[in-house]
Design an enzyme around this catalytic site. Sequence first.
Site, PDB file in Angstrom:
ATOM      1  N   ASN A 400       0.819  -1.210   0.000  1.00 47.78           N
ATOM      2  CA  ASN A 400       0.000   0.000   0.000  1.00 47.78           C
ATOM      3  C   ASN A 400       0.854   1.261   0.000  1.00 47.78           C
ATOM      4  O   ASN A 400       0.968   1.952  -1.006  1.00 47.78           O
ATOM      5  CB  ASN A 400      -0.947  -0.028   1.206  1.00 47.78           C
ATOM      6  CG  ASN A 400      -1.998   1.068   1.150  1.00 47.78           C
ATOM      7  OD1 ASN A 400      -1.790   2.117   0.525  1.00 47.78           O
ATOM      8  ND2 ASN A 400      -3.136   0.838   1.782  1.00 47.78           N
ATOM      9  N   ASP A 401       1.476   1.539   1.143  1.00 49.22           N
ATOM     10  CA  ASP A 401       2.252   2.776   1.248  1.00 49.22           C
ATOM     11  C   ASP A 401       3.408   2.829   0.259  1.00 49.22           C
ATOM     12  O   ASP A 401       3.766   3.903  -0.220  1.00 49.22           O
ATOM     13  CB  ASP A 401       2.799   2.934   2.669  1.00 49.22           C
ATOM     14  CG  ASP A 401       1.689   3.157   3.687  1.00 49.22           C
ATOM     15  OD1 ASP A 401       1.837   2.700   4.833  1.00 49.22           O
ATOM     16  OD2 ASP A 401       0.680   3.782   3.327  1.00 49.22           O
ATOM     17  N   VAL A 402       4.002   1.672  -0.074  1.00 49.49           N
ATOM     18  CA  VAL A 402       5.183   1.715  -0.940  1.00 49.49           C
ATOM     19  C   VAL A 402       4.834   2.020  -2.393  1.00 49.49           C
ATOM     20  O   VAL A 402       5.723   2.181  -3.217  1.00 49.49           O
ATOM     21  CB  VAL A 402       5.982   0.383  -0.871  1.00 49.49           C
ATOM     22  CG1 VAL A 402       6.457   0.133   0.532  1.00 49.49           C
ATOM     23  CG2 VAL A 402       5.180  -0.770  -1.413  1.00 49.49           C
ATOM     24  N   ALA A 441       0.762   3.739   7.337  1.00 50.71           N
ATOM     25  CA  ALA A 441       0.808   5.186   7.548  1.00 50.71           C
ATOM     26  C   ALA A 441      -0.572   5.768   7.812  1.00 50.71           C
ATOM     27  O   ALA A 441      -0.703   6.940   8.146  1.00 50.71           O
ATOM     28  CB  ALA A 441       1.448   5.869   6.340  1.00 50.71           C
TER      29      ALA A 441
END
Lengths: 474, 137
Positions: A400-402, A441
Amino acid sequence: MSHLWRIEIATFAYLVAALLFIWALKSMAHPRTAVRGNLLGVLGMGLAIATAILDEHVAGYVTIVAGLIVGSVVGAVLATRVQMTGMPQMVALLNGFGGLASVLVSGADLLNNEAAVRQGHWPIDVLIAVAASAIVGAVTFSGSLLAYGKLQEFAALKKPIRYPLQQPLNALLGLVVLGLSAWLVVAGGAGHFGTVIGLFAVIALASLLLGLTLVNPIGGADMPVVISLLNSYSGIAAGMTGFVIANNVLMIGGALVGASGIILTQIMCKAMNRSLTNVLFGVLDAGGSGPAASEVYAKVRSTTPEDVALLLDGVQRVVIVPGYGMAVAQAQHAVRELGKTLEDKGVSVEYAIHPVAGRMPGHMNVLLAEADVSYDKLKEMDAINPTMDTVDVAIVIGANDVVNPVAKTDPKSPIAGMPIIEVDRCRTVIVIKRSLSPGFAGIANPLFAADNTLLLFADGKEAVMEITKAIKAG
Amino acid sequence: MPVASVLWKAALCVVFCLVVTAGTLLADPLAAPSSANNSAVVAQPARPSLAVSVTIFVLAILLGVEVIGKVPATLHTPLMSGSNAISGITVVGAVIAAGALGRWGPAVAFFAIVLAMINVVGGFLVTHRMLQMFKRK
């Protein structure tokens, strides 16, 4: 004459052992040489242990060998029974044991040299090293155990335990430990053996607490940083202990491991674009800035495995982006199946690995390697990003965040400036997720609502298996 | 460099060291542990100066930084478990402490031996398992 000879030979033997360790780490530079490198490390360790046993001052072989055997058996059992998905936890656990061993060795050396300490023969630098090894070793032990618990996702440890005045209390604890250490050095210089031993124990116990408070606030995706740091600490602890007992191979080995851990920690921090102090002591602004999720996700389009299979028909380049979700879903074997099915149809399949994907540096690589994916298909982020424009389909599974473009566009976001895998530049993006819940995050990911993105809401393993089935059928 | 020749050379080094040490043990009766421990204060080798120790430490760190920097991201996990195993070198200190004269020291050191050995054996085995999987297929 022979007494001095033995010391010289032992010192040389320790040097050879240290050289073997250096060679072992050097061999880690390539998968081809790494296996042999590990064996060299074993050889070095064996040589060092044999030299220690044969040291002229050592008696009581029975207890020593018994200890070696017990430790070996336990270690062997643990190592052979752990599954690849449990690797991060295992590394954390083993790390902790090493830290505690360092504390105990310094303590034992102190106890063995009561006479010398009482006569004030122990110089300041050694006393400082005694305190340092107690602190670092104990922090490593408790911190590693807590990290183990967090990685194993024990219910009680999933979320950081919050208590009032967290930062000031932690700082106070640190100061107390430093103060006690200064006291220990003074007491040691004055020859007050009892005080020294007592303080040593208290410092070690307080440092256990310190280790817990250090690792407690760290959550999921920041774990790679903390694990690398604890890895470094265990090396530093060994080095400090080596200084206490004046043993070169401990100092050199400890320095090598300490350096290794620090470098990995730096790499992890750079990959998240956050400083180490921010990771350890900063509070992650959970979803503070940026638009609400409902706004961002208004235009999300979902898809089915059959549709994905149709999309994949006739493409040339596919990039798969794995994340922690793939590990959770244990989907690595299914992913490999999909990759192979695509390759059989002439598609080029590569895997884009973000440095902090997963819970440990290299986590995704180990899982995919276990699933029999050839290592030359595992591409580093910096290597594959420039080529994203020519990728037909990117399949994001459990990440997700990456892959969140907000890192590039919003300077106020918690992940601002973090390098990402730029799947938004691919022609089509398929995201496999169970739901629209946020990543670590805690922010929304506009990638999911982009025009060229489709979401496949399903469990990672099932979804991939369904896609593979549909491709084979169609 | 083929694996076999590397291991041969390393094994020869090890054997050489052990033979010389064992030979000294056998050759000189006064060097046997039992008699050396009869004195109340055991003769220790002179501690190297602080400057020398710090020199060794700093050089080792620099060497470590150089060597580790060449490890590709794909091998970071085995690197961590491998270097973790090496940090179990503490077992050497534990053996020395366990074999010394003393009441409580050796007892404490015994536990250190067990813990450090778990670290060593567990670490090397886990690293080996992981590295076996990294093949070009």
